[in-house]
Design a protein around this motif. Structure first.
Motif, PDB file in Angstrom:
ATOM      1  N   ASP A  45      44.648  38.656  42.379  1.00  0.00           N
ATOM      2  CA  ASP A  45      44.970  39.431  41.177  1.00  0.00           C
ATOM      3  C   ASP A  45      46.241  40.242  41.371  1.00  0.00           C
ATOM      4  OD1 ASP A  45      42.602  38.754  39.652  1.00  0.00           O
ATOM      5  OD2 ASP A  45      41.483  40.053  41.032  1.00  0.00           O
ATOM      6  N   VAL A  47      48.190  43.618  41.218  1.00  0.00           N
ATOM      7  CA  VAL A  47      47.811  45.013  41.376  1.00  0.00           C
ATOM      8  C   VAL A  47      49.030  45.863  41.042  1.00  0.00           C
ATOM      9  CG1 VAL A  47      46.974  46.767  42.997  1.00  0.00           C
ATOM     10  CG2 VAL A  47      46.146  44.408  43.173  1.00  0.00           C
ATOM     11  N   LEU A 130      44.396  47.085  38.448  1.00  0.00           N
ATOM     12  CA  LEU A 130      44.938  45.757  38.193  1.00  0.00           C
ATOM     13  C   LEU A 130      45.867  45.791  36.984  1.00  0.00           C
ATOM     14  CD1 LEU A 130      41.719  43.620  38.755  1.00  0.00           C
ATOM     15  CD2 LEU A 130      43.422  44.375  40.426  1.00  0.00           C
TER      16      LEU A 130
END
Length: 145
Positions: A45, A47, A130
């Motif tokens: 993901d 960040v 995120l």
């Protein structure tokens, strides 16, 4: 020199120069250092920020014990751990470990020990933000070996 926790960004080069300036001229034959920087990704993901929490007093004590353990295991002149706490952005340094000794082997080995030991023994909690705005606690450290 020991342990420092910073709630604001720090410059590893400045901190390393300050550390080396405290040592007697000519006493150091080797300096090894490691700088860990916040990535903009983790576990697949994107960040965009991280908050690093700690337990004041206890965390510093744990880091000081790590430095003391390095002094007992290797023939080093001095060691330093600088660690961020609070809000951190990608690209900012999170941690600096540095060791000065008469010879490179002790400096390299003790510097790696500082980093690996603090990752497993010091009380820090990381919460990532995120790109989509979701937040999550980081549950594990990446392996060091």
């Amino acid at each position: 020199m020991g342990v420092q926790l910073h709630s604001e960004p720090f410059d590893p080069g400045v901190e390393l120069a300050r550390f080396e300036a405290t040592l007697p001229v000519g006493s150091v034959g080797a300096t090894a250092s490691f700088t860990g920087t916040m990535r903009n990704h983790n576990e697949g993901d994107q960040v965009c920020a991280m908050t690093l929490e700690h337990y004041p007093g206890m965390t510093e004590k744990q880091l000081e014990e790590v430095v003391q353990d390095a002094r007992q295991q290797w023939d080093i002149i001095d060691a330093l751990i600088v660690h961020r706490v609070g809000d951190i952005l990608p690209g900012q340094p999170i941690v600096l470990t540095a060791v000065c000794s008469a010879h490179r082997a002790a400096a390299f080995d003790a510097c790696r020990f500082l980093m690996e030991a603090l990752k497993s023994r010091a009380t820090f909690w990381k919460k990532e933000t995120l790109l989509n705005g979701e937040t999550r606690w980081v549950e594990k450290n990446t392996p060091g070996h």
